[in-house]
Enzyme design. Structure first.
Site, mmCIF file in Angstrom:
data_model
loop_
_atom_site.group_PDB
_atom_site.id
_atom_site.type_symbol
_atom_site.label_atom_id
_atom_site.label_comp_id
_atom_site.label_asym_id
_atom_site.label_seq_id
_atom_site.Cartn_x
_atom_site.Cartn_y
_atom_site.Cartn_z
ATOM 1 N N LYS A 60 -6.797 -43.113 -27.334
ATOM 2 C CA LYS A 60 -7.942 -43.067 -27.963
ATOM 3 C C LYS A 60 -7.997 -44.233 -27.004
ATOM 4 O O LYS A 60 -7.812 -45.853 -26.924
ATOM 5 C CB LYS A 60 -9.013 -43.019 -29.532
ATOM 6 C CG LYS A 60 -8.542 -41.608 -29.812
ATOM 7 C CD LYS A 60 -8.973 -40.690 -29.389
ATOM 8 C CE LYS A 60 -8.552 -39.194 -29.314
ATOM 9 N NZ LYS A 60 -8.286 -38.319 -30.166
HETATM 10 C C1 LIG Z 1 -8.359 -36.588 -31.819
HETATM 11 C C2 LIG Z 1 -9.630 -35.949 -32.004
HETATM 12 C C3 LIG Z 1 -9.666 -35.660 -33.280
HETATM 13 C C4 LIG Z 1 -8.471 -36.336 -34.414
HETATM 14 O O1 LIG Z 1 -7.499 -37.596 -34.123
HETATM 15 P P1 LIG Z 1 -6.516 -37.960 -34.810
HETATM 16 O O2 LIG Z 1 -7.107 -39.018 -34.909
HETATM 17 O O3 LIG Z 1 -5.744 -38.035 -33.744
HETATM 18 O O4 LIG Z 1 -6.185 -37.584 -36.281
HETATM 19 C C5 LIG Z 1 -9.874 -35.506 -33.882
HETATM 20 N N1 LIG Z 1 -11.864 -34.789 -33.107
HETATM 21 C C6 LIG Z 1 -11.613 -35.119 -32.027
HETATM 22 C C7 LIG Z 1 -12.914 -34.490 -30.986
HETATM 23 C C8 LIG Z 1 -10.657 -35.057 -31.113
HETATM 24 O O5 LIG Z 1 -10.463 -36.073 -30.225
#
Ligand SMILES: *Cc1c(COP(=O)(O)O)cnc(C)c1O
Length: 401
Positions: A198
């Site tokens: 992210k």
């Molecule tokens: C990555 C992601 C998540 C989950 O995030 P985590 O921190 O890995 O639990 C949820 N929603 C979307 C749209 C994502 O891309």
């Protein structure tokens, strides 16, 4: 005539975390201290993040998925309730609805792959309790419409902001308490992700932000075994062994090790976001002249977090499909990805919800055409130019018009 590009010597992944000596030093300091798990670093990270997005409460958690789950649990959503979720998202957005025993109701998306607000309103039933609004690729969804619908039908809004740290809607950060100022009646909770891919990362981690203090206390309590915070305060003098369990909570707290990395990342976030927009602007310019590829539409009045650079291939004008395009990029040693396989095409949701091809025509059509090209803040200009050259060459070789 495109100059023939040679295969890159090293593999360029579609994403890579961008960490430096600041993060390493911060992590080492925590490791050298006596406090590894939730403590002063978490508190400082929460305060900094709350300030960054302008929210009264920020609660650091183990992941965005955990944050979404906590939001639904704190809102008391459960069996018999429905939660509307766009089909073009990561499975976490809908799995959490199952985790609380409620039923997700999938809705189709628009050209920008964000949820289609007309279809959203049509999906609302007397059982609907909340909307999970995803900010796809880092572009805010149509929040004014989402908040109005929530207000009209007395629904909570849980924003999946996994892609949207740094994004703004009409001049306010995603997560800001002021975003829904025109609708003081609605309850909003926003969850961010600090997963390794992210825009900012703590390896794994997330942040829940919300305006409502009582609900924030409930999220905190549920994030740590259902231990009452009041009990801690009330019995502080009698010793730290005393606590009271007030709910069957979860183990979703963040560690100081993660928070220390998060604080360092947050300090760099604006710079990392600027690097992302520079890469995106260069991609946009380079691809504008290619008739067989187009970036997703961008709205005005928003600041895109540029988490993903998603392009659409004009398959009618190409002799290859998306899978072959991905293979060809790979032959140049360039990675890519697809965001996402719509939820209704996965076996679990098909079995559970009876969904299938055809009920979500936009998601079905757009899914075949989309590819996410490499984009991360520490990507070099040369990396980006390799992606542009390779893409141009593949599309030139296989264009039928
Ligand atoms: C990555 C992601 C998540 C989950 O995030 P985590 O921190 O890995 O639990 C949820 N929603 C979307 C749209 C994502 O891309």
């Amino acid at each position: 005539m495109v100059r023939k590009m040679r295969k890159r010597a090293d593999f360029l992944p579609f994403c890579r975390p961008c960490l430096g000596s600041e993060e390493r030093e911060a992590a080492l300091e925590v490791l050298a201290s006596d406090w590894l798990t939730t403590g002063p670093q978490v508190e400082a990270f929460e305060r900094a993040f709350a300030g960054y997005v302008s929210s009264a409460n920020a609660i650091a958690v183990s992941s965005c998925t955990a944050g979404l789950h906590l939001a639904l649990a704190a809102l008391d959503i459960g069996p018999g309730d429905e939660v509307v979720v766009p089909t073009m998202t990561f499975c976490a957005s809908a799995n959490v609805v199952f985790h609380v025993g409620a039923t997700p109701v999938l809705v189709d998306v628009g050209e920008d792959l964000n949820l289609d607000v007309d279809r959203l309103e049509q999906a609302v039933t007397p059982r609907t309790k909340a909307i999970i609004a995803v900010h796809y690729a880092g572009q805010p969804c149509d929040l004014d419409a989402v908040y109005s619908i929530a207000s009209r039908h007395a629904l909570a809004v849980v924003e999946d902001a996994a892609h949207a740290v740094g994004a703004e809607y009409k001049g306010k950060k995603i997560g800001s308490d002021k975003l829904s100022a025109a609708h003081p009646d609605i309850t909003r909770v926003t969850a961010f992700s600090f997963y390794a891919t992210k825009n900012m990362t703590t390896a794994e981690g997330g942040m829940v932000v919300l305006a409502n203090d009582a609900l924030a206390d409930r999220v905190r309590m549920l994030a740590l075994h259902g231990l009452s915070r009041d009990a801690w305060k009330r019995y502080a003098e009698s010793g730290s062994w005393n606590y009271d369990v007030v709910a069957a909570g979860f183990k979703y707290n963040m560690t100081d090790l993660q928070a220390a990395v998060g604080i360092a990342q947050l300090k760099k976030l604006d710079g990392m976001q600027r690097a992302r927009s520079t890469h995106v602007a260069a991609y946009d310019t380079a691809f504008a002249s290619l008739p067989v590829i187009k970036p997703l539409p961008r709205k005005s009045g928003v600041t895109h977090a540029n988490h993903l650079y998603v392009v659409r291939l004009s398959l009618a004008d190409l002799s290859i499909d998306r899978a072959e395009f991905v293979n060809r990029l790979r032959q140049f040693n360039i990675g890519s990805s697809v965001h996402f396989i719509p939820l209704h095409l996965h076996s679990f949701y098909k079995d559970k919800l009876g969904e299938d091809l055809g009920r979500f025509p936009e998601a079905d059509r757009l899914f075949e055409e989309i590819v996410s090209l490499p984009l991360f803040s520490c990507m070099s200009d040369a990396d980006r130019e390799d992606v542009i050259s390779a893409t141009a060459e593949i599309l030139e070789d296989f264009a039928t018009t």
